[in-house]
Structure formats: C-alpha cells, structure tokens
Design a protein around this motif. Structure first.
Motif, PDB file in Angstrom:
ATOM      1  N   LEU A 761       0.869  -1.072   0.051  1.00  0.00           N
ATOM      2  CA  LEU A 761       0.016  -0.039   0.016  1.00  0.00           C
ATOM      3  C   LEU A 761       0.946   1.287   0.071  1.00  0.00           C
ATOM      4  CD1 LEU A 761      -2.610  -1.145   2.917  1.00  0.00           C
ATOM      5  CD2 LEU A 761      -2.743  -1.288   0.428  1.00  0.00           C
ATOM      6  N   PRO A 762       0.475   2.463  -0.330  1.00  0.00           N
ATOM      7  CA  PRO A 762       1.049   3.587  -0.315  1.00  0.00           C
ATOM      8  C   PRO A 762       1.238   4.066   1.116  1.00  0.00           C
ATOM      9  CG  PRO A 762      -0.921   3.982  -1.530  1.00  0.00           C
ATOM     10  CD  PRO A 762      -1.107   2.497  -0.928  1.00  0.00           C
ATOM     11  N   GLY A 763       2.330   4.742   1.341  1.00  0.00           N
ATOM     12  CA  GLY A 763       2.431   5.255   2.580  1.00  0.00           C
ATOM     13  C   GLY A 763       3.298   4.406   3.522  1.00  0.00           C
ATOM     14  N   ALA A 764       3.660   5.158   4.622  1.00  0.00           N
ATOM     15  CA  ALA A 764       4.995   4.430   5.531  1.00  0.00           C
ATOM     16  C   ALA A 764       4.141   3.468   6.404  1.00  0.00           C
ATOM     17  CB  ALA A 764       5.500   5.421   6.244  1.00  0.00           C
ATOM     18  N   ALA A 765       4.613   2.523   6.756  1.00  0.00           N
ATOM     19  CA  ALA A 765       4.301   1.547   7.917  1.00  0.00           C
ATOM     20  C   ALA A 765       3.928   2.308   9.347  1.00  0.00           C
ATOM     21  CB  ALA A 765       5.193   0.232   8.279  1.00  0.00           C
ATOM     22  N   ASP A 766       3.053   2.177  10.024  1.00  0.00           N
ATOM     23  CA  ASP A 766       2.935   2.855  11.219  1.00  0.00           C
ATOM     24  C   ASP A 766       3.518   2.258  12.239  1.00  0.00           C
ATOM     25  OD1 ASP A 766       1.267   0.640  11.167  1.00  0.00           O
ATOM     26  OD2 ASP A 766      -0.457   1.690  12.022  1.00  0.00           O
ATOM     27  N   LYS A 767       3.922   1.295  12.446  1.00  0.00           N
ATOM     28  CA  LYS A 767       5.069   0.514  13.357  1.00  0.00           C
ATOM     29  C   LYS A 767       5.590  -0.624  12.936  1.00  0.00           C
ATOM     30  CE  LYS A 767       1.161  -1.134  16.001  1.00  0.00           C
ATOM     31  NZ  LYS A 767       0.591  -1.090  17.377  1.00  0.00           N
ATOM     32  N   SER A 768       6.510  -1.181  13.493  1.00  0.00           N
ATOM     33  CA  SER A 768       7.170  -2.375  13.123  1.00  0.00           C
ATOM     34  C   SER A 768       6.724  -3.780  13.440  1.00  0.00           C
ATOM     35  CB  SER A 768       8.726  -2.303  13.208  1.00  0.00           C
ATOM     36  OG  SER A 768       8.920  -1.644  14.368  1.00  0.00           O
ATOM     37  N   TYR A 769       5.765  -3.771  14.486  1.00  0.00           N
ATOM     38  CA  TYR A 769       5.423  -4.863  14.814  1.00  0.00           C
ATOM     39  C   TYR A 769       6.180  -6.109  15.343  1.00  0.00           C
ATOM     40  CZ  TYR A 769       1.047  -3.350  12.535  1.00  0.00           C
ATOM     41  OH  TYR A 769       0.005  -2.466  12.075  1.00  0.00           O
ATOM     42  N   GLY A 770       7.441  -5.789  15.549  1.00  0.00           N
ATOM     43  CA  GLY A 770       8.407  -6.662  15.836  1.00  0.00           C
ATOM     44  C   GLY A 770       7.957  -7.642  17.134  1.00  0.00           C
TER      45      GLY A 770
END
Ligand code: ADP
Ligand code: MG
Length: 861
Positions: A761-770
């Motif tokens: 999807l366009p846009g930055a990931a909101d967090k990294s979910y590590g």
C-alpha cells in the motif's frame, strides 16, 4: 632396481602427465599405482593391494573397465585430473608387450562423456589473462564446440566469471590467481608461453586454417582475449588428443549487447541456483524452464544469464513468444516433435571427436527424420524469429537417406561387435552374413545327422571360446562314440569331441563372422565421416531447434501461469499491475500468491521505500520487480496482468548482511563493498534493489548508512531504487527527497496478533510489529510485556510532539543542515548532570578547583 617392461611403460606414461592420476589399462581393468593408488583408494573406496611381493612393494588399486564412467565422475568431482592410458593394439595381435598410450586427459572443464555431464547444463572451460586495466577471458564448451572470447575492464572480471560459471579456469603460472574465481571452480596453471601473443595466434590460425583472426571480428584492443583463446585451444589439443573439428569458430562476445548483472546480484536473486543449497530447483531458471530438449534447456540458461538491452532484439523474441502463445495447438505438435529429437549439439561433437557410437549415429538420423514436420509447422509464420528459425533448419536429406539405408532400427553402443548395419545395405556384408548363417545351419543339420548315424539321441553341438564348436556326449553313452571322434575335454557329465568336418565348417563360420564385424566397422567409420562432414549444417540446425524449444517453452509458461507480454520502453519507468514473484507464485500454488502493483518513475517517484514488519513480504515484493525486469529483457512474458518495463542497463540486488547470514560467510564488510560498487556503477537507467542494507552493524551505524545510501542514489544517481527496510525512521526521508515514495505492506492487527496480508500500500508503515512477530514465534509473555514497556519509553524519547521521529525534523534552509540528528546524539554525559546539580553559590574557589581537577582526570581516564 630392475623394472619390468610393463612398469617401465607405466613410468613413461606417468612422466608425460605428472599432475594427473594415471588410469593404466591392464586387460579388463584400469589400475593405478604408487601415490595415485593411495589417492584413488581413499576417494573411491577401492582396496589397496600391492603388485610385486619383494622388498619394494608397489601400492596398486584398480577397477573393472566397464565402471570407468562411474569412477571417472567421482575423481573429477573430487578435483583430480585423470589421464587414461589405453591398450592401443589388440592383445592377441601384439608381439610381446601390448602398446599403451595416454589417449586423453579428462579434467573438470573438458569432460565430454555423456554419463559425466548434466544434459541441461553447459560445462565451460575458461582461460583468464589480466593486465593492470583489462582482463581477457575465453570460454569453450567442449561438448558442443561453442567458443567465445572478449576483453573486459579488469574490475568486471568477477562478474563475467560469475556469468560464465566455468567448471575449470586456466591461468598463467606467472600470474596471480584470478581472485574472482567462484567456489567449486578448478584453477589450472599453465605455462606462461601458452598465453603469449604469437603462440596463441599460431594455435588459433592453425586450428581454423586461416592466416589472420580478422574474420572473427577481433580488434587491436582484443589481444588479451585472443591470448586467452589460444591458451584454451592449446590446452584442448594437449588433453584431448583427438579431433577438435567441431570447434568451428571463435566468436567475439560483445558485452554491450547484454544487461549487466554482477555476481552478487546473480546469487541474491537466485537466478540459476538457490542461495540455500545451490540447486537449480527453486531458482528462477528452475521455475521457468519448460523446454523439452537438453539443447533448449542450455540455451534458456544462456538467455537468462545474458538478458538483452536493445528494445528491437527483445521485441523480436517477444513477438515469437506471443505468436506461439496464441496457437496452443501448434505448440502441442511442436513439443511432440521436439521431445523426439536428441541432443544434436553433443552428438555432433562426439561424431567429430570420433567418440560416437552406432547408436549416436542412429540418434542423428532420428533427429533428422523429425525436421521436415517441424519445418512445415513453422513455415509461413508472422514473427521474424520463427521465420528465421525455419530457414536455419537444414533437412540434410542426403545424409538422412544414407543413415536410414545403412543403420538398423536399434543400434548398439559399441562399434566393433557388429550387428547394426541393415541387411541389403552392403552386398558384401550380406554375403558374409549368409556364409555365417549358412554355416550355422550346416552345423545344426550335422548334429541331427550325427545323432542318427551314431544312434546317440542326446548328442549335442556346443560352442565355447577355447575349443570352438564341439560334439558333446554324456558319459553314459560313451561306449557308442564313433572311432573318428577326437576327444578334447571332459566335463562333469560328458565328454566333448571334435571332428575334422566340424572344424572345417567352424573355421568358415568364424572367419566370415570376423570379416563381417570388420566390414561393419569400416562401414560405420564411413558413415561417421559422412556425418562429420555435415557438422556445420547440423550445428546450425541444432541451434535452431534449441531456440524453437526455448520459445515454445516460454509460450507454455506464459499460458499455463497467466503471464502477460511486457511493453518495453526506453524511459526509466516500471508500471506493473498485479505483479507476482515468479518462483514463489509457482511454489505456493495457483491463486495463493497475493499480486501487487507498482508504479515507479516520473511523477510516481523513482525511489521507493518499502517498510513493514518482518515476514510481511517486503523482500518478495522488491525481488519480484527485479525478476520481472530480467524475464522481460530476456524475451519472456512476465507474471503480471500488465507490465510496462523501462529497459535497464544494469540490475543490482543486495541483501543486508544479517539476511544473508545463512550463507555463513557474508559479513558486513562484504555488504559494504558490494554497496560501494552499486553506488559507483549505477546509472540513471539502472534498477537497484536493496534489501535491509545496513543491518549488519549497530543500529545507529546501520541506519545512518542506509539513510545516506538512499539519499545518494536519489540525488546523485537518480536511478529506480527499491529499498526494503525495517528501519522505520527512514520513512521520514519522503519529506525531504522529492522522488521518494513510501510503501508499506499491509498487516491487520487482531487481538494482539498480526495477520500478514502481503498487500503493498502507499504510505509508511505505522509501526514495525516486531513484538507481534515475536509472539508468533513463541517468545514468552513476560518478555513481550517488558519489551512493550521499553518500546513505549523509547518512542517517548525519540518522537517529537507530532509523533514524528526527531531524526527528520526540519527547520529551514538547506537539507544538509536541516536534520537534527537527535536520534544519533550520544547519551548525555554524566558531567552535564553533575554541572546541573552544582550549587555555585555554595562552592568555594578551592572546592571548584578540586571539582574541575577531578572531572579533568575522569575525562583523561
Ligand atoms: P519480509 O522481507 O518482509 O520479512 P518476505 O518477503 O521474506 O518478508 O516474505 C515472508 C513470507 O511471506 C514469504 O516467504 C512468503 O511465504 C510470504 N509472502 C510474501 N509475499 C507474499 C505474497 N505476495 N503472497 C503470498 N505470500 C507472500
Ligand atoms: Mg526480508
């Protein structure tokens, strides 16, 4: 010490090829002696014995001659060179000691035996000659006769060797070892003179029977390439001791015509073999190969290793594939015919080097028999390439006619035992065969007559090698044996006799048989010569069949897996709708792969940063773009609904050090060296794929490097770049780099779990979910909870009031000064805190001095 004449013969042969293991033919065995025997016993698991008993024992090991292929394969694989010393005269005819000669030296790069070669892979012998700035490389495939050479800038040596992937590489004994040799390539040192200009030219001119090499297109600047080619040919002459007439030309390879792909990119994109185990299965080649002939399979690998850069050349191939895609019925028929053809390239090479069997000749014949139908099927097609292929298919009618007339339906692998020439081909042979069968008939009648005459009903005629034909009578009937029978042998239940009449016929039968076999061999040699005389025409035809097979295979791939024809353009853009990863898509089953779009170049931005949690599909996405570009430029359809692909001049792909750790040898240094090469070599027309670059060092180090690399590629190079990273902070670059766009891979959070949707999807990931991923992996709850607390704390410290990383906060003016690299600021020095706490009013000058002195001391310490 006294040496037996045979051992003297052995010593002489060994002295002529000291660096090879010598297989010494003795009757039905190949024997090795001395150190060779020890090595062979170790590698092959043979019993080590010794030859003469006395004081000086000679270690010896051996195996039956018919196991040569199996043992030769093992020795070559273990890195040995093997000299084969044969008995070169008939032991029966020899006066005294049988003559023996080294008939060939087998090395990794000069194997031609079918049993030792993978039919689908080329086996190249290369030679390298370098000076300060340039490298000349020549490479030949002995099993087919393809011979090429070219000069490259020296820095490209390793990439070119990675492309050619030779099994063995020659270098002058005075030169440094080419540092660029990959694993598993055998380096063979050769005398420096074999690389010298005049010797090399001499060898080449002599072989091609020309007075100058101008006709091959070599120029003044190509000296190193010509010298390398001469060294290759000289080595072949020395090791093969047979005709090399199937090497018909030396082609000048022109590097500019193909897409440049360096060794690291080839590896990390898993183009011809996988990173994990080096296997073909699971690589791009393994997945797209739907060819049905070995020739086609080898050519496909060649196309994939050398994708094109000229739109016209690419479209020519695409036109042909498109035409075949539109005609499934035609493809089915062609596949049926192609399945029935044999490896004409390697067959011709065996014929010319006198290693062909009667069966090989019959395979040439069967292949020729298919040509008229193939030719008819592809006549009057639209695409230029199919038309050209049709034109290159040479029916060789006269050759086919004489092979069909001469050869039996089923032919044996040995040429000296007869039984492969058709009745009616040679009246002389037919006569000899009549004599033999007539003689055999007479013997059968004789048996019946003798049984009746003597009254011994169970009297039999038998044959063995020692006594020839005999009459056998059981002991029980011994008393009835006529007086003129001559006893020859007693066996368990019977006596064996001969009679003068029987012997007379036996001689006739055996003589005729022997003559027939000799005649068949002569006829075989004549046929072999006739085929050899057609070598250039057959090679051209083989090339056309291979190309047809590749095109039909690509059409089949396109149809079965829903590939589309890419539109090739010159601008540096990529517009892909519903693109898929060719390998993963075929591995996980139809429909399971989540397709993704891509717009790159122009207003869409040319620098794309893909963020998202581990396992989301970042690597898969950026690789599929590189693989699609590669496929398109080799002339294949691509796994997408539609694709417009700007032709790239180079493709670079790098995987961050920790992602490549599986290979067990990659270090951060390697990663940076490779990154440096991209930064130095990429052009505005290149395509760069960077996967987690900067991961192999500390977070701040890595992040800073990744940041700078993206900036450099964006500002200074301006090439299409796809960068996958879990460094979230990098997404802030979109605020400052005009051509950079953020993409992210969608995930859905579900009660503290994540579901990977694999959708870009366009846009930055909101967090990294590590932490979510850690949960999926089974990390204990206590650790997860604690990690969440720490994360919250860290985010507080590094995000500004608007939740943006302080890293990219801008004030005004030029970007270089904009960045407040607060993230990188060192932790506060304890002295600052101490200063903050210091109550100046309450501190005497003396105490202040002591305090300063103490801190000064601490700083020095
Ligand atoms: P990342 O680089 O983000 O860690 P990968 O690209 O290595 O993730 O993908 C992880 C796994 O997810 C792959 O091995 C594959 O099984 C699956 N996967 C990735 N992309 C897709 C896709 N588009 N469709 C289906 N499965 C995918
Ligand atoms: Mg990844």
């Amino acid at each position: 010490m006294l040496v037996s004449p045979m051992m003297q013969q052995y010593e002489d042969a060994k002295a002529a090829c000291p660096d090879a293991l010598l297989l010494f033919r003795m009757g039905d065995f190949y024997e090795l002696f001395h150190e060779d025997a020890r090595e062979a016993a170790r590698v092959l698991g043979l019993a080590l014995t010794s030859r003469d008993k006395g004081e000086k024992r000679t270690p010896m090991a051996g195996f039956p001659y018919h196991q040569l292929d199996a043992y030769l394969g093992k020795l070559i694989a273990a890195g040995f060179r093997v000299a084969i010393c044969e008995q070169v005269e008939d032991a029966k005819a020899a006066k005294g000691l049988v003559r023996r000669e080294v008939t060939r030296i087998v090395t990794a790069g000069t194997v031609t035996d079918d049993a030792l070669l993978d039919p689908r892979t080329c086996n190249f012998l290369a030679a390298v000659l370098e000076n300060d700035t340039q490298a000349g490389i020549a490479w030949v495939e002995l099993s087919t006769g393809k011979f090429q050479a070219a000069c490259f800038p020296r820095a490209r040596l390793s990439d070119e060797l990675a492309r050619i992937a030779p099994a063995e590489c020659l270098a002058s004994e005075e030169a440094r070892a080419p540092s660029a040799l990959g694993e598993g390539v055998r380096l063979t040192r050769r005398p420096a003179w074999s690389f010298s200009d005049d010797i090399a030219r001499n060898v080449l001119c002599k072989h091609f029977a020309v007075s100058t090499l101008d006709g091959f297109g070599f120029e003044d600047g190509d000296t190193l390439a010509v010298c390398a080619a001469g060294a290759v040919l000289g080595y072949l002459v020395e090791t093969q001791k047979a005709s090399l007439a199937h090497i018909q030309a030396l082609a000048r390879y022109s590097p500019g015509a193909t897409l440049e792909i360096d060794g690291a990119t080839r590896r990390s994109l898993e183009i011809t073999c996988t990173l994990r185990d080096g296997a073909r299965a699971g690589s791009l080649l393994g997945v797209i190969d739907r060819t049905v002939t070995a020739m086609g399979s080898r050519l496909l690998a060649d196309w994939l290793a050398n994708p094109l850069v000229a739109a016209s050349a690419i479209d020519k191939r695409l036109d042909a594939v498109a035409e075949l895609v539109a005609e499934p019925a035609l493809c089915d028929v062609l596949v049926d015919h192609l399945r029935a053809v044999y490896d004409l390239e390697r067959l011709v090479a065996r014929v010319v080097t006198l290693r062909a069997s009667p069966r090989d000749l019959s395979f040439v014949c069967r292949t020729l028999a298919r040509l008229p139908q193939v030719k008819a099927k592809i006549a009057a097609r639209h695409s230029a390439l199919l038309t050209a292929i049709e034109g290159r298919l040479d029916l060789c009618c006269e050759l086919r006619a004489s092979l069909e007339r001469a050869l039996a339906d089923e032919c044996p692998l040995v040429s000296r035992e007869g039984g492969f020439i058709r009745d009616g081909y040679s009246s002389e042979l037919d006569g000899l065969r009549d004599l033999t069968s007539g003689g055999k008939r007479w013997i059968a009648e004789y048996q019946a007559a003798e049984a009746e005459r003597s009254g011994i009903a169970n009297l039999k005629v038998g044959f063995n090698k020692v006594f020839g034909y005999y009459l056998e009578v059981t002991h029980a009937r011994g008393s009835s044996v006529p007086g003129h029978y001559i006893r020859k042998q007693t066996v368990k239940n019977a006596e064996r006799y001969i009679t003068p009449e029987l012997k007379e016929h036996e001689e006739r039968v055996l003589a005729a048989d022997e003559q027939a076999r000799e005649l068949e061999y002569t006829l075989f040699c004549q046929l072999r010569e006739e085929v050899a005389a057609h070598a250039p025409r057959l090679q051209r035809t083989a090339g056309a069949l291979a190309e047809l097979d590749v095109l039909v295979g690509l059409a089949d791939l396109a149809r079965k897996r829903g590939y589309c024809r890419p539109t090739m353009v010159e601008e540096s853009i990529l517009q892909i709708v519903d693109g898929r990863h060719p390998v993963l898509d075929s591995l996980i089953g139809q429909g399971a792969f989540v397709p993704n779009d891509l717009c790159c170049g122009g207003a869409d931005g040319f620098s794309l940063l893909v963020t998202g949690p581990n396992m989301a599909g970042k690597s898969t996405f950026i690789r599929q773009v590189a693989l699609m570009t590669l496929l398109a430029q080799m002339g294949s359809f691509v796994p997408a609904r539609s694709a417009t692909i700007g032709i790239a001049d180079r493709i670079f792909a790098r995987v961050g050090a920790s992602d490549e750790l599986a290979r067990g040898q990659s270090t951060f240094m390697v990663e940076m060296t490779e990154t440096a090469r991209i930064l130095n070599l990429a052009t505005p027309r290149s395509l760069v794929i960077l996967d987690e670059i900067g991961r192999g060092t500390s977070t701040y180090d890595g992040l800073s490097l990744a940041w700078a690399v993206v900036e450099f590629l964006h500002d200074r190079v301006g090439c299409r770049t796809l960068f996958a990273t879990h460094y979230h902070e990098l997404t802030q670059l979109a605020g400052v780099l005009t051509g950079l766009r953020n993409l992210n891979v969608a995930v859905r959070e579900w009660e503290d779990d994540v579901v990977f949707l694999h959708k870009i999807l366009p846009g930055a990931a909101d967090k990294s979910y590590g932490i979510h991923v850690a949960r999926l992996a089974g990390v204990p709850g206590w650790v997860l909870e604690r990690a969440k607390q720490i994360l919250a704390q860290l985010e507080n410290e590094h995000l500004d009031a608007k939740g943006r990383a302080k890293l990219a906060r801008t004030n005004s003016g030029s970007r270089a000064n904009d960045l407040q690299l607060s993230l990188f600021a060192a932790e506060e020095h304890p002295m600052i805190e101490a200063l903050r706490l210091l109550q100046l009013d309450e501190t005497s000058p003396r105490a202040a001095h002591d305090w300063l002195a103490e801190w000064k001391e601490r700083i020095r310490g």
